[in-house]
Design a protein around this motif. Structure first.
Motif, PDB file in Angstrom:
ATOM      1  N   MET A 307       4.328 -27.304  -3.345  1.00  0.00           N
ATOM      2  CA  MET A 307       4.655 -27.855  -4.652  1.00  0.00           C
ATOM      3  C   MET A 307       4.495 -29.373  -4.655  1.00  0.00           C
ATOM      4  O   MET A 307       4.005 -29.967  -5.627  1.00  0.00           O
ATOM      5  CB  MET A 307       6.079 -27.475  -5.041  1.00  0.00           C
ATOM      6  N   GLN A 308       4.910 -30.021  -3.560  1.00  0.00           N
ATOM      7  CA  GLN A 308       4.710 -31.460  -3.444  1.00  0.00           C
ATOM      8  C   GLN A 308       3.219 -31.802  -3.496  1.00  0.00           C
ATOM      9  O   GLN A 308       2.817 -32.764  -4.167  1.00  0.00           O
ATOM     10  CB  GLN A 308       5.308 -31.963  -2.128  1.00  0.00           C
ATOM     11  N   SER A 309       2.415 -31.021  -2.807  1.00  0.00           N
ATOM     12  CA  SER A 309       0.973 -31.279  -2.766  1.00  0.00           C
ATOM     13  C   SER A 309       0.320 -31.013  -4.112  1.00  0.00           C
ATOM     14  O   SER A 309      -0.601 -31.734  -4.525  1.00  0.00           O
ATOM     15  CB  SER A 309       0.313 -30.413  -1.683  1.00  0.00           C
ATOM     16  N   ARG A 310       0.785 -29.984  -4.806  1.00  0.00           N
ATOM     17  CA  ARG A 310       0.258 -29.699  -6.150  1.00  0.00           C
ATOM     18  C   ARG A 310       0.523 -30.891  -7.076  1.00  0.00           C
ATOM     19  O   ARG A 310      -0.358 -31.290  -7.856  1.00  0.00           O
ATOM     20  CB  ARG A 310       0.911 -28.439  -6.722  1.00  0.00           C
ATOM     21  N   LEU A 311       1.728 -31.443  -6.980  1.00  0.00           N
ATOM     22  CA  LEU A 311       2.064 -32.596  -7.819  1.00  0.00           C
ATOM     23  C   LEU A 311       1.250 -33.818  -7.412  1.00  0.00           C
ATOM     24  O   LEU A 311       0.672 -34.508  -8.261  1.00  0.00           O
ATOM     25  CB  LEU A 311       3.563 -32.899  -7.712  1.00  0.00           C
ATOM     26  N   ALA A 312       1.186 -34.086  -6.109  1.00  0.00           N
ATOM     27  CA  ALA A 312       0.506 -35.290  -5.617  1.00  0.00           C
ATOM     28  C   ALA A 312      -0.969 -35.296  -6.008  1.00  0.00           C
ATOM     29  O   ALA A 312      -1.498 -36.322  -6.460  1.00  0.00           O
ATOM     30  CB  ALA A 312       0.659 -35.406  -4.104  1.00  0.00           C
ATOM     31  N   THR A 313      -1.642 -34.173  -5.833  1.00  0.00           N
ATOM     32  CA  THR A 313      -3.075 -34.133  -6.148  1.00  0.00           C
ATOM     33  C   THR A 313      -3.319 -34.365  -7.636  1.00  0.00           C
ATOM     34  O   THR A 313      -4.311 -34.995  -8.024  1.00  0.00           O
ATOM     35  CB  THR A 313      -3.688 -32.783  -5.724  1.00  0.00           C
ATOM     36  N   HIS A 349      21.666 -35.600   7.445  1.00  0.00           N
ATOM     37  CA  HIS A 349      21.800 -35.325   6.009  1.00  0.00           C
ATOM     38  C   HIS A 349      21.316 -36.504   5.168  1.00  0.00           C
ATOM     39  O   HIS A 349      22.050 -37.045   4.365  1.00  0.00           O
ATOM     40  CB  HIS A 349      23.260 -35.009   5.682  1.00  0.00           C
ATOM     41  N   THR A 350      20.070 -36.892   5.353  1.00  0.00           N
ATOM     42  CA  THR A 350      19.527 -38.021   4.599  1.00  0.00           C
ATOM     43  C   THR A 350      18.408 -37.608   3.642  1.00  0.00           C
ATOM     44  O   THR A 350      18.054 -38.369   2.747  1.00  0.00           O
ATOM     45  CB  THR A 350      18.974 -39.095   5.556  1.00  0.00           C
ATOM     46  N   ILE A 351      17.856 -36.421   3.847  1.00  0.00           N
ATOM     47  CA  ILE A 351      16.736 -35.978   3.013  1.00  0.00           C
ATOM     48  C   ILE A 351      16.984 -34.547   2.521  1.00  0.00           C
ATOM     49  O   ILE A 351      16.053 -33.764   2.345  1.00  0.00           O
ATOM     50  CB  ILE A 351      15.391 -36.066   3.777  1.00  0.00           C
ATOM     51  N   GLN A 352      18.251 -34.224   2.271  1.00  0.00           N
ATOM     52  CA  GLN A 352      18.625 -32.873   1.843  1.00  0.00           C
ATOM     53  C   GLN A 352      18.293 -32.651   0.366  1.00  0.00           C
ATOM     54  O   GLN A 352      18.474 -33.542  -0.457  1.00  0.00           O
ATOM     55  CB  GLN A 352      20.124 -32.662   2.031  1.00  0.00           C
ATOM     56  N   VAL A 353      17.837 -31.456   0.046  1.00  0.00           N
ATOM     57  CA  VAL A 353      17.647 -31.059  -1.352  1.00  0.00           C
ATOM     58  C   VAL A 353      18.041 -29.598  -1.517  1.00  0.00           C
ATOM     59  O   VAL A 353      17.964 -28.808  -0.575  1.00  0.00           O
ATOM     60  CB  VAL A 353      16.177 -31.237  -1.818  1.00  0.00           C
ATOM     61  N   GLU A 354      18.487 -29.255  -2.731  1.00  0.00           N
ATOM     62  CA  GLU A 354      18.679 -27.852  -3.097  1.00  0.00           C
ATOM     63  C   GLU A 354      17.310 -27.266  -3.414  1.00  0.00           C
ATOM     64  O   GLU A 354      16.566 -27.805  -4.238  1.00  0.00           O
ATOM     65  CB  GLU A 354      19.585 -27.738  -4.326  1.00  0.00           C
ATOM     66  N   TRP A 355      16.975 -26.152  -2.789  1.00  0.00           N
ATOM     67  CA  TRP A 355      15.616 -25.602  -2.866  1.00  0.00           C
ATOM     68  C   TRP A 355      15.182 -25.360  -4.312  1.00  0.00           C
ATOM     69  O   TRP A 355      14.153 -25.885  -4.759  1.00  0.00           O
ATOM     70  CB  TRP A 355      15.545 -24.304  -2.067  1.00  0.00           C
ATOM     71  N   ASP A 360      12.119 -26.715  -9.084  1.00  0.00           N
ATOM     72  CA  ASP A 360      12.027 -26.761 -10.548  1.00  0.00           C
ATOM     73  C   ASP A 360      11.719 -28.177 -11.044  1.00  0.00           C
ATOM     74  O   ASP A 360      10.981 -28.360 -12.009  1.00  0.00           O
ATOM     75  CB  ASP A 360      13.340 -26.272 -11.168  1.00  0.00           C
ATOM     76  N   GLY A 361      12.310 -29.172 -10.375  1.00  0.00           N
ATOM     77  CA  GLY A 361      12.064 -30.557 -10.763  1.00  0.00           C
ATOM     78  C   GLY A 361      10.609 -30.941 -10.600  1.00  0.00           C
ATOM     79  O   GLY A 361      10.005 -31.596 -11.478  1.00  0.00           O
ATOM     80  N   LEU A 362       9.995 -30.540  -9.486  1.00  0.00           N
ATOM     81  CA  LEU A 362       8.576 -30.823  -9.268  1.00  0.00           C
ATOM     82  C   LEU A 362       7.713 -30.020 -10.242  1.00  0.00           C
ATOM     83  O   LEU A 362       6.738 -30.526 -10.799  1.00  0.00           O
ATOM     84  CB  LEU A 362       8.180 -30.488  -7.822  1.00  0.00           C
ATOM     85  N   ALA A 363       8.092 -28.751 -10.453  1.00  0.00           N
ATOM     86  CA  ALA A 363       7.325 -27.892 -11.353  1.00  0.00           C
ATOM     87  C   ALA A 363       7.346 -28.416 -12.784  1.00  0.00           C
ATOM     88  O   ALA A 363       6.368 -28.275 -13.523  1.00  0.00           O
ATOM     89  CB  ALA A 363       7.874 -26.464 -11.311  1.00  0.00           C
ATOM     90  N   ALA A 364       8.473 -29.037 -13.173  1.00  0.00           N
ATOM     91  CA  ALA A 364       8.562 -29.607 -14.520  1.00  0.00           C
ATOM     92  C   ALA A 364       7.560 -30.742 -14.690  1.00  0.00           C
ATOM     93  O   ALA A 364       6.954 -30.901 -15.767  1.00  0.00           O
ATOM     94  CB  ALA A 364       9.983 -30.101 -14.783  1.00  0.00           C
ATOM     95  N   ILE A 366       4.720 -30.994 -13.055  1.00  0.00           N
ATOM     96  CA  ILE A 366       3.389 -30.369 -13.048  1.00  0.00           C
ATOM     97  C   ILE A 366       3.155 -29.582 -14.335  1.00  0.00           C
ATOM     98  O   ILE A 366       2.028 -29.376 -14.750  1.00  0.00           O
ATOM     99  CB  ILE A 366       3.253 -29.425 -11.823  1.00  0.00           C
ATOM    100  N   LYS A 367       4.274 -29.168 -14.976  1.00  0.00           N
ATOM    101  CA  LYS A 367       4.251 -28.292 -16.156  1.00  0.00           C
ATOM    102  C   LYS A 367       3.868 -26.861 -15.787  1.00  0.00           C
ATOM    103  O   LYS A 367       3.108 -26.178 -16.501  1.00  0.00           O
ATOM    104  CB  LYS A 367       3.310 -28.838 -17.237  1.00  0.00           C
ATOM    105  N   CYS A 368       4.418 -26.401 -14.663  1.00  0.00           N
ATOM    106  CA  CYS A 368       4.214 -25.007 -14.251  1.00  0.00           C
ATOM    107  C   CYS A 368       5.541 -24.275 -14.081  1.00  0.00           C
ATOM    108  O   CYS A 368       5.592 -23.206 -13.488  1.00  0.00           O
ATOM    109  CB  CYS A 368       3.398 -24.931 -12.962  1.00  0.00           C
ATOM    110  N   ILE A 369       6.645 -24.856 -14.597  1.00  0.00           N
ATOM    111  CA  ILE A 369       7.942 -24.206 -14.502  1.00  0.00           C
ATOM    112  C   ILE A 369       7.988 -23.042 -15.495  1.00  0.00           C
ATOM    113  O   ILE A 369       7.539 -23.175 -16.641  1.00  0.00           O
ATOM    114  CB  ILE A 369       9.084 -25.206 -14.768  1.00  0.00           C
ATOM    115  N   PRO A 370       8.467 -21.866 -15.097  1.00  0.00           N
ATOM    116  CA  PRO A 370       8.466 -20.720 -16.017  1.00  0.00           C
ATOM    117  C   PRO A 370       9.412 -20.938 -17.195  1.00  0.00           C
ATOM    118  O   PRO A 370      10.547 -21.365 -17.023  1.00  0.00           O
ATOM    119  CB  PRO A 370       8.938 -19.560 -15.130  1.00  0.00           C
ATOM    120  N   ASP A 371       8.928 -20.646 -18.392  1.00  0.00           N
ATOM    121  CA  ASP A 371       9.722 -20.753 -19.610  1.00  0.00           C
ATOM    122  C   ASP A 371      10.427 -19.420 -19.837  1.00  0.00           C
ATOM    123  O   ASP A 371       9.891 -18.522 -20.501  1.00  0.00           O
ATOM    124  CB  ASP A 371       8.815 -21.105 -20.789  1.00  0.00           C
TER     125      ASP A 371
END
Length: 460
Positions: A307-313, A349-355, A360-364, A366-371
């Protein structure tokens, strides 16, 4: 557009795939020191100059790339503590990074230091062949099962949109009590000496199916933090000493950084790095450099790297525009503060995220988050499967850039693939294997009560 990918591990391979999906030209390199700097005209072109060496020809050259993806991850350099007397210890000292298998540890007396996932796995394995294994921990840990209710995978049972929604609605303390009660049903952490002072949600989870069994057998014993080494043993902070120790293995994590990149671009201090969405340096005038896989997710990493790579590209191509620098810094500071409030202090605990929240934040962007609301009208069966079922990455291929025609079918058949390896003995009758447990019933009941409350109280 030419893209250099540094690091050929799991995140690097994922980045290559996403570059190809977007029509970019990736070249992947393994990391060395002092290779990545901005080109002379960076502020205009956004390009980077990469210094590389052909090992076969022993030739060095500089190549200019339009963008850089750094995929070296956060398991970079071994974190080796230095205890008093350690240099006088006559046994073997190593980091878990260098541990491969149990051969050579037969009939040895081994101390494993650190109760993360690596330490737990190594201690359990070694306890099967060593004459005695000790697991040293400063704080203890809550221990999760990989295999949960009904023998089904933990993440597929609990990593669901309904679970995340309920957690936000009922609050952390209630969720923590529920989770603790669930873990204590398996074994009493106090009896086994594992119970920490902090709550379950304040620490990156330790997942180990065998640890309590090995402790119960006596082949693995818990010890407190090390106080100092002796010539042939280890003294612990509770005043006890174990002599005739052959091996001490440090499962004490890693220190990550980017030594090949100028500190003016990214600076890491004690495993703390300031990146927008843990990907982009906010101060760059041209967003043509990103970090992939340098995040600790409460779930699988490879879908996160994808997902990170999809956004970055798409940022490189100009299809996605990142917010202004001020907004990126605001997001960074808010995440840092939220992490400080939730987790116990430490470099772990310096780079923790909720999966799910992070995906969803990255997908938003990219605009690929499911509606799901719209899906509820057009395809209610799929909407319910996405909300109440496992939140697998297929959901981010249902719509938007990167849409895949097979994603709907993949969602409905994901349990078949998950359990297919267990079907070596066919049964002559059918069983329901959808993973619809008591927890699902509880979730649906709570949602129903909340909906009913809003309908009655607000007359909606």
């Amino acid at each position: 557009m030419k893209v250099a990918i540094i690091g050929a591990g799991a995140s690097g391979i994922t980045a290559i795939k996403c570059c190809l999906d977007e029509g970019l030209q990736p070249t992947c390199y393994e990391r060395t020191h002092d290779i990545v700097k901005p080109a002379d005209d960076f502020e205009i072109s956004g390009k980077w100059e990469l210094k590389v060496k052909d090992l076969a020809k022993d030739e060095e050259q500089s190549i200019t790339y339009d963008a850089i993806m750094i995929c070296t991850g956060h398991h970079a350099d071994k974190n080796m503590p230095d205890f008093p007397g350690m240099h006088n210890f006559k046994g073997k000292v190593l980091h878990s990074h260098d541990y491969r298998h149990t051969a050579g540890y037969e009939d040895k007396r081994v101390v494993v230091v650190g109760i993360g996932n690596s330490g737990g796995d190594a201690a359990v394995e070694l306890s099967r062949v060593a004459s005695q294994t000790y697991l040293s921990t400063r704080s203890g840990s809550w221990v999760y099962n990989r295999i949960s209710d009904r023998g089904l995978p933990l993440d597929m049972l609990y990593a669901r949109r309904i679970t995340f929604a309920l957690k936000n609605m009922i609050g952390g303390p209630i969720v923590e009590r529920f989770a603790q009660k669930k873990l204590e049903q398996r074994f009493d952490h106090s009896i086994y000496g594992l119970k920490p002072k902090h709550g379950i949600l304040a620490q990156h989870p330790m997942v180990n199916d065998e640890l309590p069994n090995r402790l119960a057998s006596g082949m693995l014993k818990l010890k407190p933090n090390i106080k100092h080494f002796t010539e042939n043993g280890v003294a612990f902070e509770d005043g006890t000493t174990e002599d005739d120790i052959d091996v001490v293995m440090f499962a004490t994590g890693y220190v990550f950084g980017f030594p090949f990149l100028d500190e003016s671009v990214i600076k890491v201090v004690q495993n703390k790095v300031e990146l927008y969405k843990y990907i982009f340096p906010p101060n760059l005038k041209r967003q043509t450099l990103c970090i992939i896989g340098c995040v600790q997710a409460l779930g699988a990493l490879i879908p996160v790297s994808e997902m990170q790579s999809r956004l970055a590209t798409r940022v490189f191509k100009g299809d996605v525009l990142l917010p202004p620098k001020e907004e990126m810094w605001k997001d960074i500071h808010e995440n840092t503060e939220a992490m400080r409030k939730r987790y116990i202090a430490g470099t772990r605990h310096t780079i923790q995220v909720e999966w799910l929240e992070y995906m969803d934040g990255l997908a938003a962007l990219i605009k690929c988050i499911p509606d799901l609301w719209n899906m509820l009208k057009t395809d209610p069966k799929l909407a319910l499967a996405c909300y109440f079922g496992p939140s697998t990455p297929y959901q981010y291929r249902l719509e938007g850039p990167g849409k895949w025609s097979g994603s709907r079918e993949a969602i409905f058949t994901q349990w078949d693939r998950t359990l297919s390896s267990l079907k070596s003995r066919p049964l002559d009758f059918k069983e329901n294997t959808t993973g619809f447990s008591k927890f699902n019933v509880f979730c649906i009941a709570v949602v129903a009560i909340i909906v009913y409350y809003f309908i009655v109280y607000y007359k909606i």
